[in-house]
Design a protein around this motif. Structure first.
Motif, PDB file in Angstrom:
ATOM      1  N   GLN A  22    -131.855 -14.737  40.247  1.00 23.91           N
ATOM      2  CA  GLN A  22    -133.087 -13.947  40.333  1.00 23.91           C
ATOM      3  C   GLN A  22    -132.747 -12.467  40.214  1.00 23.91           C
ATOM      4  O   GLN A  22    -131.831 -11.985  40.864  1.00 23.91           O
ATOM      5  CB  GLN A  22    -133.779 -14.166  41.686  1.00 23.91           C
ATOM      6  CG  GLN A  22    -134.364 -15.517  41.887  1.00 23.91           C
ATOM      7  CD  GLN A  22    -135.737 -15.659  41.242  1.00 23.91           C
ATOM      8  OE1 GLN A  22    -136.365 -14.698  40.831  1.00 23.91           O
ATOM      9  NE2 GLN A  22    -136.200 -16.888  41.143  1.00 23.91           N
ATOM     10  N   GLN A  23    -133.489 -11.769  39.404  1.00 22.03           N
ATOM     11  CA  GLN A  23    -133.357 -10.318  39.304  1.00 22.03           C
ATOM     12  C   GLN A  23    -134.694  -9.719  39.731  1.00 22.03           C
ATOM     13  O   GLN A  23    -135.743 -10.278  39.449  1.00 22.03           O
ATOM     14  CB  GLN A  23    -133.031  -9.920  37.869  1.00 22.03           C
ATOM     15  CG  GLN A  23    -132.907  -8.430  37.682  1.00 22.03           C
ATOM     16  CD  GLN A  23    -132.392  -8.108  36.307  1.00 22.03           C
ATOM     17  OE1 GLN A  23    -131.197  -8.177  36.080  1.00 22.03           O
ATOM     18  NE2 GLN A  23    -133.282  -7.782  35.389  1.00 22.03           N
ATOM     19  N   GLU A  25    -137.511 -11.969  38.236  1.00 23.07           N
ATOM     20  CA  GLU A  25    -137.272 -12.534  36.909  1.00 23.07           C
ATOM     21  C   GLU A  25    -136.071 -13.462  36.975  1.00 23.07           C
ATOM     22  O   GLU A  25    -135.098 -13.164  37.652  1.00 23.07           O
ATOM     23  CB  GLU A  25    -136.934 -11.420  35.905  1.00 23.07           C
ATOM     24  CG  GLU A  25    -137.968 -10.346  35.789  1.00 23.07           C
ATOM     25  CD  GLU A  25    -137.480  -9.157  34.966  1.00 23.07           C
ATOM     26  OE1 GLU A  25    -138.343  -8.536  34.327  1.00 23.07           O
ATOM     27  OE2 GLU A  25    -136.272  -8.863  34.966  1.00 23.07           O
ATOM     28  N   LYS A  26    -136.159 -14.575  36.262  1.00 26.50           N
ATOM     29  CA  LYS A  26    -134.996 -15.451  36.125  1.00 26.50           C
ATOM     30  C   LYS A  26    -134.082 -14.850  35.080  1.00 26.50           C
ATOM     31  O   LYS A  26    -134.521 -14.493  33.997  1.00 26.50           O
ATOM     32  CB  LYS A  26    -135.419 -16.844  35.696  1.00 26.50           C
ATOM     33  CG  LYS A  26    -135.873 -17.690  36.844  1.00 26.50           C
ATOM     34  CD  LYS A  26    -135.006 -18.933  36.918  1.00 26.50           C
ATOM     35  CE  LYS A  26    -135.594 -19.846  37.957  1.00 26.50           C
ATOM     36  NZ  LYS A  26    -134.674 -20.318  38.913  1.00 26.50           N
ATOM     37  N   LYS A  27    -132.815 -14.724  35.406  1.00 26.34           N
ATOM     38  CA  LYS A  27    -131.869 -14.111  34.486  1.00 26.34           C
ATOM     39  C   LYS A  27    -130.550 -14.864  34.578  1.00 26.34           C
ATOM     40  O   LYS A  27    -129.863 -14.780  35.585  1.00 26.34           O
ATOM     41  CB  LYS A  27    -131.687 -12.641  34.866  1.00 26.34           C
ATOM     42  CG  LYS A  27    -130.881 -11.849  33.914  1.00 26.34           C
ATOM     43  CD  LYS A  27    -131.750 -10.823  33.279  1.00 26.34           C
ATOM     44  CE  LYS A  27    -130.890  -9.935  32.413  1.00 26.34           C
ATOM     45  NZ  LYS A  27    -131.611  -9.078  31.592  1.00 26.34           N
ATOM     46  N   SER A  28    -130.220 -15.620  33.567  1.00 24.35           N
ATOM     47  CA  SER A  28    -128.936 -16.342  33.494  1.00 24.35           C
ATOM     48  C   SER A  28    -128.587 -17.066  34.798  1.00 24.35           C
ATOM     49  O   SER A  28    -127.490 -16.918  35.319  1.00 24.35           O
ATOM     50  CB  SER A  28    -127.812 -15.392  33.118  1.00 24.35           C
ATOM     51  OG  SER A  28    -128.084 -14.749  31.906  1.00 24.35           O
TER      52      SER A  28
END
Length: 167
Positions: free
Chosen positions: A78-79, A72-75
């Motif tokens: 990648q998370q 997931e893209k997070k700020s």
């Protein structure tokens, strides 16, 4: 052959889902220190104890489709989310696993922030030093994290609580 891989699958089965590679690294390290049967070698790294072995093993279980890895893209970074897949669950049922039930401890760790687990794992990594020396190391090596004396107290209290319930 895949005995150590099975332990990771058992951990994921007991936690349901782990969000973040750093959190996974810290949870396995802390679990190992609490006598769960993990045998990965750890070195001190930028974010505390880190195991290249664990990273490679996770890569392998993802490639075997035993674990679902969702990026997931997070700020701006990648998370990763990890969950045991149906294929992984089937594999786990086929192999006799000697992994103990540590659901309560693992779930409790999983509810903590990666930042807190980084602190706890760092304290455990330097467990042979005095508390004052560990605190100085944390404040020096982890200056950007802005840990406080209160954070140190919380980490030590958490470790003491885990040790009381360790396997």
């Amino acid at each position: 052959m895949l005995h150590e891989h099975g332990k990771l699958l058992a951990l994921l089965k007991q936690t349901g889902e782990i969000v973040g590679r750093k959190k996974l690294q810290k949870m396995v390290y802390i679990a190992q220190k609490m006598n769960l049967p993990f045998h990965e070698k750890y070195q001190f790294h930028m974010f505390g104890p880190y195991s290249e072995e664990l990273s490679l093993r996770m890569e392998e279980v993802c490639q075997l489709e035993f674990v679902s890895e969702v990026k997931e893209k997070k700020s701006g970074y990648q998370q990763y989310r990890y969950q045991l897949s149906e294929k992984g669950n089937n594999f786990l049922e086929m192999v006799a696993s000697d992994f103990p039930d540590a659901t309560a401890m693992l779930s409790d760790m999983n509810e903590r922030s990666a930042k807190f687990l980084e602190l706890v794992s760092t304290v455990l990594y330097f467990e042979d030093f005095s508390r004052e020396e560990v605190t100085n190391k944390v404040f020096t090596l982890k200056a950007k994290q802005n840990y406080t004396e209160q954070d140190m107290d919380e980490a030590y209290n958490y470790i003491a609580r885990l040790q009381k319930t360790a396997i």
